[in-house]
Design a protein around this motif. Sequence first.
Motif, PDB file in Angstrom:
ATOM      1  N   ARG A 592      -0.343  -7.999  12.464  1.00 62.32           N
ATOM      2  CA  ARG A 592      -0.360  -6.684  11.840  1.00 62.32           C
ATOM      3  C   ARG A 592      -1.753  -6.065  11.943  1.00 62.32           C
ATOM      4  NH1 ARG A 592      -0.311  -7.769   5.271  1.00 62.32           N
ATOM      5  NH2 ARG A 592      -2.411  -8.686   5.137  1.00 62.32           N
ATOM      6  N   ALA A 593      -1.773  -4.746  11.996  1.00 63.09           N
ATOM      7  CA  ALA A 593      -3.038  -4.009  12.047  1.00 63.09           C
ATOM      8  C   ALA A 593      -3.487  -3.663  10.635  1.00 63.09           C
ATOM      9  CB  ALA A 593      -2.869  -2.744  12.876  1.00 63.09           C
ATOM     10  N   ASN A 594      -4.776  -3.494  10.493  1.00 63.09           N
ATOM     11  CA  ASN A 594      -5.344  -3.126   9.199  1.00 63.09           C
ATOM     12  C   ASN A 594      -5.304  -1.601   9.074  1.00 63.09           C
ATOM     13  OD1 ASN A 594      -6.710  -2.853   6.836  1.00 63.09           O
ATOM     14  ND2 ASN A 594      -8.511  -4.026   7.455  1.00 63.09           N
ATOM     15  N   VAL A 595      -4.261  -1.080   8.397  1.00 63.87           N
ATOM     16  CA  VAL A 595      -4.098   0.370   8.284  1.00 63.87           C
ATOM     17  C   VAL A 595      -4.890   0.939   7.117  1.00 63.87           C
ATOM     18  CG1 VAL A 595      -1.815   0.302   9.331  1.00 63.87           C
ATOM     19  CG2 VAL A 595      -2.030   0.054   6.855  1.00 63.87           C
ATOM     20  N   GLU A 596      -5.439   0.082   6.276  1.00 61.39           N
ATOM     21  CA  GLU A 596      -6.195   0.581   5.136  1.00 61.39           C
ATOM     22  C   GLU A 596      -7.575   1.072   5.529  1.00 61.39           C
ATOM     23  OE1 GLU A 596      -6.348  -2.287   2.084  1.00 61.39           O
ATOM     24  OE2 GLU A 596      -4.166  -2.519   1.913  1.00 61.39           O
ATOM     25  N   VAL A 597      -8.093   0.597   6.666  1.00 60.82           N
ATOM     26  CA  VAL A 597      -9.441   0.969   7.103  1.00 60.82           C
ATOM     27  C   VAL A 597      -9.341   1.588   8.483  1.00 60.82           C
ATOM     28  CG1 VAL A 597     -11.798   0.134   7.475  1.00 60.82           C
ATOM     29  CG2 VAL A 597     -10.323  -1.002   5.794  1.00 60.82           C
TER      30      VAL A 597
END
Length: 650
Positions: A592-597
């Motif tokens: 998964r990708a870090n969508v929060e940053v």
Amino acid sequence: MASRNSRMTLGRLLGLSRDDNRSRREWDFEHRDPLLPQHSTGHLNPVVPPVEVTKVALRLRHLIEECVPCELEESLITQAHSRVITKKVILAAKEAGGEQYRSCVVFCLLVCSRWFKRQAILELWDADLHNVRSTACQVIAKAIIENEEDTSYLLHTLLLHRFSIIVNGKPTPPANAIEKAVDLHALRVICSSGYQKCLHYLWKGWLVQDEDDPTVFVDYKGRDDERYIVHLDPDRLRAPIYQNAARLLFSILYLVLYTMSINSVNWDGSFDAAEILLYLFTLGFICDELTKFWKAGYHILSFWTAFNSVLYAVLSVSFVFRIIGLAHPLGSDTRHQYDSLSYNFLAFSAPMFWIRLLLYLDSFRFFGAMLVVLKVMMKESIIFFALLAVVFVGFMQAFIGLDLAEDLETDEIWFIIQAMVNSIMGSPEFSGFEKFAPPFGILLYYIFTFIVMVILLNILIALYGSAYSDIYENADDEYMALFAQKTMSFVRAPDENVYIAPLNLVEVVVIVLFSWWLPKDKYELVNDVVMAVIYSPLLVVAAYFETRKAADVHRNRLRGEDDDDTVEEWEQLEDQVDFEAEGWTKRCEDVRANVEVDPAVVEVRRLMDEVAELKGLVEELKRGVEGKPKDEKGEGEGEGGEGGEGETAS
């Protein structure tokens, strides 16, 4: 200077400038009564004192001013994982009331949102800044609502508990967050999941008003009771879903009666059964509108109020002409003339009868979104009609003046009005203006036609296009706001006994016969019996559906789920899958990708970690290089010292 203006504005908001009459009038307008009346709440003592609620609102206002110190793009406030409205900001907002007054935080955020909108009007030079701050208040309120895990606390305390603030030294009428969001048209709060959950509970009658205090909402205790007889209760008609269904059924019946009346013309002028019922329905609807206006004042006025008033006025005129015709002898020309005129008015109202159905179909998503678009278009068209009125009056005065200059008589005024209206509708008539003081008359008409058809109509088309695009992109949110407003219009109904027009005529009879001599408890019993009789078909159907729903609620409670939970297709085999044991959870976390940053920030952080690791290796290597020569030198000196001593000794 800016801080002084802010303090002055804040003082006006709290009513500190008592000698500022204009500010007080504007504040009174902002604090006008809701669109629909509320129950008297003079006896209600809120758990949180109004002074403390106001202090919490001021703390939140200061927090928003600090977090949004300058004008920012709205997307920076509203985007997911915003860098402005962070988790720390949301946590600080929740702590603004402390543990004792935390229940009023959502309400206070809506109050702050209205304050900032008002300040945007007062300080136009900073309107964008204050509008962004108002949006920030709604974003925080939405986050608090959606993050609340205690459903009971969310529904009964955060959203439905009533609070007051201090204005001009006096507490305002108590209101809850549900009503406040509807009155402010706070779309972000209305579209939050917790708000919609509460709204659907109100719509289905799972949250009802307390019989002793209608300002307090309590759970409907028969929600999970599967006994049919329990749901055969006239009080269940207070639920908005059943009120809306009854209004829709009566509107369809009203349309059927009209169709029967207009298709069966009585040339002798007498009334048949369909016409009698049609005019009785009309009388009931008129009484309902007058009752609302008497209880709520001019705040109840809206497009649909005006539309219904025109329809009822046309039907009333038709009825009056029929009565006048009956006063003349049967077969006379005068009676036939009045009867024909009555049926002409009745036929004239046919389009309004069908359009009136849309008022009760807005609970369906398709019609609701369409009505929102039409409503905004009508508001936008006010600019066009204002410009058109000025242009129309100016040119009409010019044409009348030219006519007077010719023969000192205005015998062409109806021709002038008709020709100008035809020009507005797209079919101008140029031939008739050649005799109006040539060449002035025809020249003015060419100019009028150009202004109306080329300039004003294109402005109207542009306004309609802009309104449609704005609403269409946000149609779902606008529909949810319309649904919330409709639900609250039923919840705020001022009557304890729900007699839906035209059955309000039955209520008048009950009041006249029993209210003046029966005790209150006996009078309520009479009302329940009467409502059970007249609403019996609707109650039988409603009880059937509620019984089926009660079985679902009972099963949900056995599973420990929410009452309105439904098991979808993708949830049916969840208990047979263990992603943790299969290793699928770890696999998903790895990919998964870090969508929060932001991705750039992620790469920079990774680079910083690598640089720190490289720096540690360099420092370790440096210590190793610097430490090796020193050790070798010490060993040489030690050997030389020992040899010298041996030589000396020998």
